[in-house]
Write a protein that holds these residues in place. Structure first.
Motif, short mmCIF file in Angstrom:
data_model
loop_
_atom_site.label_atom_id
_atom_site.label_comp_id
_atom_site.label_asym_id
_atom_site.label_seq_id
_atom_site.Cartn_x
_atom_site.Cartn_y
_atom_site.Cartn_z
N VAL A 32 -7.72 -31.19 34.06
CA VAL A 32 -8.17 -31.50 35.41
C VAL A 32 -9.67 -31.76 35.49
O VAL A 32 -10.22 -31.90 36.58
CB VAL A 32 -7.79 -30.36 36.39
CG1 VAL A 32 -6.30 -30.15 36.41
CG2 VAL A 32 -8.53 -29.07 36.08
N GLY A 33 -10.33 -31.84 34.33
CA GLY A 33 -11.79 -31.97 34.37
C GLY A 33 -12.37 -30.62 34.69
O GLY A 33 -12.12 -29.65 33.99
N LYS A 34 -13.09 -30.50 35.77
CA LYS A 34 -13.62 -29.22 36.24
C LYS A 34 -12.87 -28.84 37.51
O LYS A 34 -12.85 -29.59 38.47
CB LYS A 34 -15.12 -29.34 36.52
CG LYS A 34 -15.74 -28.12 37.14
CD LYS A 34 -15.71 -26.94 36.19
CE LYS A 34 -16.32 -25.72 36.85
NZ LYS A 34 -15.79 -24.48 36.31
N ALA A 35 -12.23 -27.68 37.51
CA ALA A 35 -11.48 -27.21 38.69
C ALA A 35 -12.45 -26.52 39.65
O ALA A 35 -12.88 -25.40 39.39
CB ALA A 35 -10.37 -26.25 38.27
N LEU A 36 -12.80 -27.19 40.74
CA LEU A 36 -13.70 -26.59 41.72
C LEU A 36 -12.99 -25.48 42.49
O LEU A 36 -13.61 -24.50 42.90
CB LEU A 36 -14.24 -27.65 42.68
CG LEU A 36 -15.14 -28.69 42.05
CD1 LEU A 36 -15.67 -29.65 43.10
CD2 LEU A 36 -16.30 -28.04 41.31
N ASN A 37 -11.68 -25.62 42.71
CA ASN A 37 -10.89 -24.60 43.38
C ASN A 37 -9.63 -24.39 42.53
O ASN A 37 -8.60 -25.02 42.77
CB ASN A 37 -10.54 -25.04 44.80
CG ASN A 37 -9.81 -23.97 45.57
OD1 ASN A 37 -9.17 -23.09 45.01
ND2 ASN A 37 -9.89 -24.05 46.90
N PRO A 38 -9.69 -23.51 41.53
CA PRO A 38 -8.58 -23.36 40.58
C PRO A 38 -7.24 -23.02 41.23
O PRO A 38 -6.21 -23.54 40.82
CB PRO A 38 -9.05 -22.23 39.67
CG PRO A 38 -10.54 -22.26 39.76
CD PRO A 38 -10.84 -22.69 41.16
N LEU A 39 -7.24 -22.18 42.25
CA LEU A 39 -5.99 -21.82 42.91
C LEU A 39 -5.36 -23.04 43.59
O LEU A 39 -4.15 -23.26 43.52
CB LEU A 39 -6.23 -20.70 43.93
CG LEU A 39 -4.99 -20.07 44.55
CD1 LEU A 39 -4.10 -19.46 43.47
CD2 LEU A 39 -5.41 -19.00 45.55
N SER A 40 -6.19 -23.87 44.20
CA SER A 40 -5.70 -25.09 44.83
C SER A 40 -5.18 -26.08 43.79
O SER A 40 -4.17 -26.76 44.02
CB SER A 40 -6.82 -25.73 45.65
OG SER A 40 -6.37 -26.92 46.26
#
Length: 139
Positions: free
Chosen positions: A65-73
């Motif tokens: 996902v590249g960088k997950a800014l909101n991992p739960l989302s």
């Protein structure tokens, strides 16, 4: 703790994606998209060959996902999309009367879509391999 105090912070940044080009119609190769997404899915399915019935036991996924800014989302989006794919594959069917061309199951009462009771375990392995050509490494 007030980190900035009374100091104002102003940041301006401009970002442009890499140039794209049309795909070669003969080879199918080219740079036609700014970002590519990479994922692998595995379905564990029980099949009754006599009755022609299937039961999906697990749908596992690994996705970069590249960088997950909101991992739960991110995990929620992957699980939601996977559940939609499950519905298309094993449940959903539009029934049309061939004589009148009228849809016979026009509501969710008659058109089956997956609910939480139909959804198997969906373990997700989120890979965060940042894209050097995107802001914050996003995909």
């Amino acid at each position: 703790v007030d980190v900035l105090g009374d100091e104002a912070v102003e940041v301006e940044e401009e970002w442009r994606h890499r140039p794209t080009e049309p795909f070669d119609l003969r080879t199918g190769q080219g740079n036609g998209h700014v970002q590519y997404s990479f994922a692998a899915h595995r379905a564990v399915v029980e099949v009754d060959t006599e009755l022609g019935l299937v039961k999906v036991i697990e749908l596992a996924c690994a996705q970069d996902v590249g960088k997950a800014l909101n991992p739960l989302s991110v995990v929620g989006q992957i699980q939601g999309g996977t559940t939609q794919g499950l519905g298309v594959a094993v449940m959903e069917e539009i029934l049309v009367d061939p004589r009148t061309a009228k849809v016979q199951n026009p509501s969710f009462t008659d058109y089956l879509i997956p609910t939480i009771l139909d959804t198997p375990t969906i373990p997700v392995d989120v890979l965060e391999l940042a894209d050097d050509h995107a802001p914050y490494g996003l995909r």
